[in-house]
Write a protein that holds these residues in place. Structure first.
Motif, PDB file in Angstrom:
ATOM      1  N   GLY A 189       0.810  -1.212   0.000  1.00 50.98           N
ATOM      2  CA  GLY A 189       0.000   0.000   0.000  1.00 50.98           C
ATOM      3  C   GLY A 189       0.846   1.267   0.000  1.00 50.98           C
ATOM      4  N   CYS A 190       0.218   2.374   0.327  1.00 54.50           N
ATOM      5  CA  CYS A 190       0.906   3.665   0.344  1.00 54.50           C
ATOM      6  C   CYS A 190       2.004   3.657   1.408  1.00 54.50           C
ATOM      7  CB  CYS A 190      -0.092   4.792   0.634  1.00 54.50           C
ATOM      8  SG  CYS A 190      -1.421   4.921  -0.593  1.00 54.50           S
ATOM      9  N   SER A 191       3.122   4.286   1.076  1.00 50.93           N
ATOM     10  CA  SER A 191       4.327   4.184   1.901  1.00 50.93           C
ATOM     11  C   SER A 191       4.160   4.659   3.332  1.00 50.93           C
ATOM     12  CB  SER A 191       5.458   4.979   1.242  1.00 50.93           C
ATOM     13  OG  SER A 191       5.107   6.369   1.181  1.00 50.93           O
ATOM     14  N   TYR A 192       3.251   5.609   3.546  1.00 53.64           N
ATOM     15  CA  TYR A 192       3.121   6.255   4.857  1.00 53.64           C
ATOM     16  C   TYR A 192       2.002   5.657   5.705  1.00 53.64           C
ATOM     17  CZ  TYR A 192      -0.963   8.293   2.741  1.00 53.64           C
ATOM     18  OH  TYR A 192      -2.168   8.428   2.114  1.00 53.64           O
ATOM     19  N   CYS A 193       1.163   4.802   5.112  1.00 53.59           N
ATOM     20  CA  CYS A 193      -0.095   4.388   5.745  1.00 53.59           C
ATOM     21  C   CYS A 193       0.064   3.065   6.493  1.00 53.59           C
ATOM     22  CB  CYS A 193      -1.184   4.264   4.679  1.00 53.59           C
ATOM     23  SG  CYS A 193      -2.817   3.899   5.368  1.00 53.59           S
ATOM     24  N   ILE A 194      -0.549   2.985   7.675  1.00 51.69           N
ATOM     25  CA  ILE A 194      -0.451   1.772   8.482  1.00 51.69           C
ATOM     26  C   ILE A 194      -1.544   0.757   8.172  1.00 51.69           C
ATOM     27  CG2 ILE A 194       0.703   2.974  10.367  1.00 51.69           C
ATOM     28  CD1 ILE A 194      -1.993   2.972  11.879  1.00 51.69           C
ATOM     29  N   GLU A 195      -2.602   1.151   7.464  1.00 50.55           N
ATOM     30  CA  GLU A 195      -3.714   0.229   7.207  1.00 50.55           C
ATOM     31  C   GLU A 195      -3.285  -1.033   6.457  1.00 50.55           C
ATOM     32  OE1 GLU A 195      -7.024   0.098   8.235  1.00 50.55           O
ATOM     33  OE2 GLU A 195      -6.199   1.572   9.621  1.00 50.55           O
ATOM     34  N   PRO A 196      -2.410  -0.942   5.423  1.00 51.77           N
ATOM     35  CA  PRO A 196      -2.004  -2.178   4.743  1.00 51.77           C
ATOM     36  C   PRO A 196      -1.312  -3.183   5.667  1.00 51.77           C
ATOM     37  CG  PRO A 196      -1.439  -0.263   3.416  1.00 51.77           C
ATOM     38  CD  PRO A 196      -1.844   0.255   4.764  1.00 51.77           C
ATOM     39  N   LEU A 197      -0.719  -2.697   6.758  1.00 49.14           N
ATOM     40  CA  LEU A 197      -0.038  -3.591   7.690  1.00 49.14           C
ATOM     41  C   LEU A 197      -1.035  -4.489   8.435  1.00 49.14           C
ATOM     42  CD1 LEU A 197       2.593  -1.116   9.198  1.00 49.14           C
ATOM     43  CD2 LEU A 197       2.804  -2.588   7.185  1.00 49.14           C
ATOM     44  N   LYS A 198      -2.304  -4.130   8.380  1.00 48.63           N
ATOM     45  CA  LYS A 198      -3.339  -4.947   9.028  1.00 48.63           C
ATOM     46  C   LYS A 198      -3.792  -6.104   8.147  1.00 48.63           C
ATOM     47  CE  LYS A 198      -4.948  -0.928  11.642  1.00 48.63           C
ATOM     48  NZ  LYS A 198      -6.062   0.026  11.886  1.00 48.63           N
ATOM     49  N   GLY A 199      -3.248  -6.146   6.932  1.00 49.91           N
ATOM     50  CA  GLY A 199      -3.491  -7.301   6.080  1.00 49.91           C
ATOM     51  C   GLY A 199      -4.715  -7.188   5.199  1.00 49.91           C
ATOM     52  N   ARG A 200      -5.109  -8.337   4.689  1.00 43.35           N
ATOM     53  CA  ARG A 200      -6.260  -8.444   3.800  1.00 43.35           C
ATOM     54  C   ARG A 200      -7.508  -7.902   4.492  1.00 43.35           C
ATOM     55  NH1 ARG A 200      -8.306 -14.108   1.016  1.00 43.35           N
ATOM     56  NH2 ARG A 200     -10.010 -13.210  -0.222  1.00 43.35           N
ATOM     57  N   PRO A 201      -8.356  -7.180   3.759  1.00 41.08           N
ATOM     58  CA  PRO A 201      -9.546  -6.607   4.400  1.00 41.08           C
ATOM     59  C   PRO A 201     -10.412  -7.664   5.084  1.00 41.08           C
ATOM     60  CG  PRO A 201      -9.226  -5.613   2.255  1.00 41.08           C
ATOM     61  CD  PRO A 201      -8.225  -6.734   2.361  1.00 41.08           C
ATOM     62  N   LEU A 202     -10.749  -7.379   6.320  1.00 41.06           N
ATOM     63  CA  LEU A 202     -11.683  -8.209   7.077  1.00 41.06           C
ATOM     64  C   LEU A 202     -12.997  -7.439   7.128  1.00 41.06           C
ATOM     65  CD1 LEU A 202     -12.086 -10.778   8.809  1.00 41.06           C
ATOM     66  CD2 LEU A 202     -11.448  -9.405  10.801  1.00 41.06           C
ATOM     67  N   MET A 203     -13.972  -7.903   6.325  1.00 39.68           N
ATOM     68  CA  MET A 203     -15.233  -7.178   6.154  1.00 39.68           C
ATOM     69  C   MET A 203     -16.266  -7.592   7.190  1.00 39.68           C
ATOM     70  SD  MET A 203     -15.317  -5.233   3.253  1.00 39.68           S
ATOM     71  CE  MET A 203     -14.112  -4.971   1.926  1.00 39.68           C
ATOM     72  N   ARG A 204     -16.910  -6.611   7.777  1.00 38.00           N
ATOM     73  CA  ARG A 204     -18.088  -6.885   8.598  1.00 38.00           C
ATOM     74  C   ARG A 204     -19.303  -6.957   7.678  1.00 38.00           C
ATOM     75  NH1 ARG A 204     -18.867  -2.681  13.161  1.00 38.00           N
ATOM     76  NH2 ARG A 204     -20.072  -4.361  14.117  1.00 38.00           N
ATOM     77  N   ALA A 205     -20.162  -7.912   7.903  1.00 41.53           N
ATOM     78  CA  ALA A 205     -21.355  -8.078   7.077  1.00 41.53           C
ATOM     79  C   ALA A 205     -22.336  -6.936   7.352  1.00 41.53           C
ATOM     80  CB  ALA A 205     -22.024  -9.418   7.371  1.00 41.53           C
ATOM     81  N   PRO A 206     -23.154  -6.579   6.356  1.00 43.42           N
ATOM     82  CA  PRO A 206     -24.154  -5.532   6.593  1.00 43.42           C
ATOM     83  C   PRO A 206     -25.003  -5.787   7.829  1.00 43.42           C
ATOM     84  CG  PRO A 206     -24.018  -6.011   4.253  1.00 43.42           C
ATOM     85  CD  PRO A 206     -23.151  -7.023   4.948  1.00 43.42           C
ATOM     86  N   LYS A 207     -25.400  -7.046   8.043  1.00 46.53           N
ATOM     87  CA  LYS A 207     -26.288  -7.337   9.179  1.00 46.53           C
ATOM     88  C   LYS A 207     -25.613  -7.025  10.515  1.00 46.53           C
ATOM     89  CE  LYS A 207     -25.113 -12.270   9.531  1.00 46.53           C
ATOM     90  NZ  LYS A 207     -24.415 -12.146  10.826  1.00 46.53           N
ATOM     91  N   ASP A 208     -24.301  -7.221  10.592  1.00 42.49           N
ATOM     92  CA  ASP A 208     -23.587  -6.953  11.845  1.00 42.49           C
ATOM     93  C   ASP A 208     -23.410  -5.455  12.080  1.00 42.49           C
ATOM     94  OD1 ASP A 208     -23.210  -9.695  12.555  1.00 42.49           O
ATOM     95  OD2 ASP A 208     -21.668  -9.826  11.014  1.00 42.49           O
ATOM     96  N   ILE A 209     -23.119  -4.715  11.014  1.00 43.87           N
ATOM     97  CA  ILE A 209     -23.018  -3.257  11.153  1.00 43.87           C
ATOM     98  C   ILE A 209     -24.382  -2.683  11.503  1.00 43.87           C
ATOM     99  CG2 ILE A 209     -22.455  -1.114   9.946  1.00 43.87           C
ATOM    100  CD1 ILE A 209     -20.529  -2.742   8.199  1.00 43.87           C
ATOM    101  N   LEU A 210     -25.422  -3.208  10.872  1.00 43.53           N
ATOM    102  CA  LEU A 210     -26.780  -2.717  11.151  1.00 43.53           C
ATOM    103  C   LEU A 210     -27.203  -3.048  12.579  1.00 43.53           C
ATOM    104  CD1 LEU A 210     -28.483  -3.608   7.747  1.00 43.53           C
ATOM    105  CD2 LEU A 210     -27.955  -1.323   8.606  1.00 43.53           C
ATOM    106  N   ALA A 211     -26.761  -4.187  13.093  1.00 46.29           N
ATOM    107  CA  ALA A 211     -27.084  -4.537  14.482  1.00 46.29           C
ATOM    108  C   ALA A 211     -26.444  -3.538  15.440  1.00 46.29           C
ATOM    109  CB  ALA A 211     -26.608  -5.955  14.783  1.00 46.29           C
ATOM    110  N   GLU A 212     -25.190  -3.167  15.179  1.00 47.97           N
ATOM    111  CA  GLU A 212     -24.526  -2.171  16.017  1.00 47.97           C
ATOM    112  C   GLU A 212     -25.219  -0.818  15.916  1.00 47.97           C
ATOM    113  OE1 GLU A 212     -20.285   0.253  16.381  1.00 47.97           O
ATOM    114  OE2 GLU A 212     -20.415  -1.491  15.058  1.00 47.97           O
ATOM    115  N   ALA A 213     -25.548  -0.423  14.682  1.00 50.36           N
ATOM    116  CA  ALA A 213     -26.217   0.863  14.482  1.00 50.36           C
ATOM    117  C   ALA A 213     -27.569   0.883  15.173  1.00 50.36           C
ATOM    118  CB  ALA A 213     -26.380   1.134  12.992  1.00 50.36           C
TER     119      ALA A 213
END
Length: 532
Positions: free
Chosen positions: A183-207
């Motif tokens: 990823g971008c040289s300055y960004c730490i997000e790529p160090l967290k690896g492959r995207p771990l997606m939350r399902a819509p139903k789980d985000i909606l439950a939190e909301a």
């Protein structure tokens, strides 16, 4: 009788590329820590912000005290500031139980005052510690993530900004699609690896839980690109999944929130998949609150800098993305703002930068302006060596000059286009008084700062009629404006009035009609502005 297990959370506020936690925001990280504590068997979690401590709130006894603090992308704040290192040093000896610190403050010298210094995921580390396991570094599982966000939701009611103007940040996924290349040289997000997606139903439950508790405003953040949400494409530029975005945002829209906003987007995704992106942008425009901003990670328009730092996108991809977002989102919504506009992030000090880099950055911004495209926010900052050192020494005079050029040539022109004279912005939350000026903002991502040139009571909502533009803020008067009863200081703020005419208006009022007012004003040009 066993002793009650109390966990105290000290929120020193975090401000990261993918998540906001400085008020009016409450970060999802602090809520997940609360949820992890309760899941591990804690009886009670007490939330205390640094602002509460500044107001002499006593830090209670606890089995464990966790401090979350640090801003990797420091900005300008209106009502408060993240915890300083000086404050951290003063507070640390007063904390009870075993002490944990996380956020970018974990990299400070003051972190040595704590028993555990956590850089990955303090919620997971705390959970393990309370459960009697070794307190190490790991990321939470998806199941833990969803469970902890529900369990920790209740602490929002302890925040000083609850229910308004509090904005609860909700995470959609972790990591970056560009993780394979780093990823971008300055960004730490790529160090967290492959995207771990939350399902819509789980985000909606939190909301849904947050809404049930009384939260009125949310932002779907914590992702590198909301347009890529739900994509099952594992490439660096993933094909968007409009059906997943629709399920999520139509569900959120049905819950009755006052504000629903988003954050980051990758211009390369929008430019590479225009049809799918068009559909996603339309979903966001239709289901979110107007004033929404998609922050585009351009970082640099210099192709050599792009290559040297493995940046997201080319300048032409950025232009294509800005055009498409304007096409879909420029319609004005019920609060008075365009529904969805792009923002542009520019990072200075990256490897390969030369004086010509600033010229290229300026040129692309001029192109946007000259094409009549609207850009809501241009965020210019110097790179922070959080991930690694950079070889470029920023010429501070050149950097300052560049920012001034952008403010003078671009920002004001954009504001005049986004909020023309006479625009009425609704539901402006009045936050503070500075002398005789009252400052307020609409609730949401990157809201415009509005100055009202007379003193009003704060912590209330009002509508504002826009009259003047600055470089990064605007000025207006409360709307509707009752000229027969407003104080003289507010009359002076009317376009073309000033102190002399305001005195005359006070002496001659009340006015029964515009014709009566015109007799006193005696200037048709001023009257035209007042009629608007």
């Amino acid at each position: 009788m066993t002793k009650e297990i109390v966990i105290v959370l000290i929120d020193g506020y975090i401000d990261d590329p993918a998540a906001l936690g400085v008020p009016p925001y409450i970060s999802p990280m602090i809520r997940s820590i609360a949820g992890a504590a309760l899941d591990a068997g804690a009886d009670r979690v007490e939330y205390i912000s640094i602002d509460m401590i500044r107001r002499h709130r006593k830090i209670p006894d606890a089995a464990v005290t966790v401090v979350l603090s640090g801003n990797t992308v420091p900005g300008k704040y209106l009502r408060t500031m993240p915890m300083s290192l000086k404050e951290l040093k003063e507070i640390a000896p007063k904390l009870k139980g075993w002490k944990m610190i996380s956020g970018s403050a974990a990299d400070s010298e003051e972190a040595g005052l704590f028993d555990f210094v956590i850089r990955k995921d303090p919620a997971a580390s705390l959970y393990d510690g309370i459960c009697g396991k070794e307190v190490g570094e790991r990321f939470r599982t998806l199941e833990e993530w969803n469970r902890w966000m529900l369990l920790g939701a209740d602490i929002v009611t302890q925040h000083q900004d609850f229910p308004d103007p509090l904005v609860a940040e909700i995470e959609s996924y972790r990591g970056c699609h560009r993780y394979k290349s780093g990823g971008c040289s300055y960004c730490i997000e790529p160090l967290k690896g492959r995207p771990l997606m939350r399902a819509p139903k789980d985000i909606l439950a939190e909301a849904s839980r947050l809404r049930e508790l009384g939260v009125r405003n949310i932002r779907i953040g914590g992702q590198t690109c909301i347009v890529s949400y739900g994509s099952e494409d594992d490439s660096e530029i993933p094909r968007p999944n409009p059906s997943a975005v629709r399920e999520l945002f139509e569900g959120l829209n049905s819950m009755g929130f006052s504000t629903i906003h988003v954050d980051n987007a990758n211009p390369a995704v929008i430019a590479s998949y225009p049809e799918e992106s068009r559909e996603v942008l339309k979903i966001l425009a239709d289901n979110c609150t107007d004033g929404n901003v998609l922050a585009l990670g351009m970082e640099s328009a210099d192709p050599f800098v792009v290559t040297e730092n493995n940046l997201n996108s080319t300048s032409e991809q950025v232009m294509d993305a800005v055009r498409l977002i304007n096409e879909i989102g420029s319609e004005r919504g019920p609060r008075g703002m365009p529904k969805l506009l792009p923002g542009i992030n520019i990072v200075c000090g990256l490897d390969g930068e030369t004086p010509a880099t600033y010229d290229m950055d300026m040129e692309i911004l001029r192109r946007m302006r000259d094409e009549g495209l609207m850009v809501r926010r241009i965020n210019i900052r110097q790179v922070l060596p959080v991930r690694r050192p950079f070889n470029v020494k920023v010429d501070q005079r050149r950097f300052k000059k560049f920012k001034e050029e952008v403010r003078e040539e671009i920002d004001r022109a954009m504001l005049e286009s986004i909020v023309p004279y006479g625009t009425v912005l609704k539901d402006v939350y009045l936050e503070l008084n500075d002398g005789n000026t009252t400052f307020g903002r609409q609730i949401g991502s990157y809201p415009l700062l509005i100055g009202i040139p007379y003193k009003l009571d704060t912590e209330q909502f009002t509508d504002v009629f826009i009259t003047v533009w600055g470089f990064r803020s605007i000025t207006g008067i409360t709307y509707p404006f009752d000229i027969n009863h407003m104080p003289m200081s507010s009359l002076e703020a009317l376009p073309g009035i000033g102190k002399k005419r305001a005195s005359k208006l006070v002496l001659e009022r009340p006015f029964a009609s515009m014709e009566d007012l015109e007799k006193v004003i005696e200037d048709p040009h001023v009257m035209d502005g007042l009629r608007d």
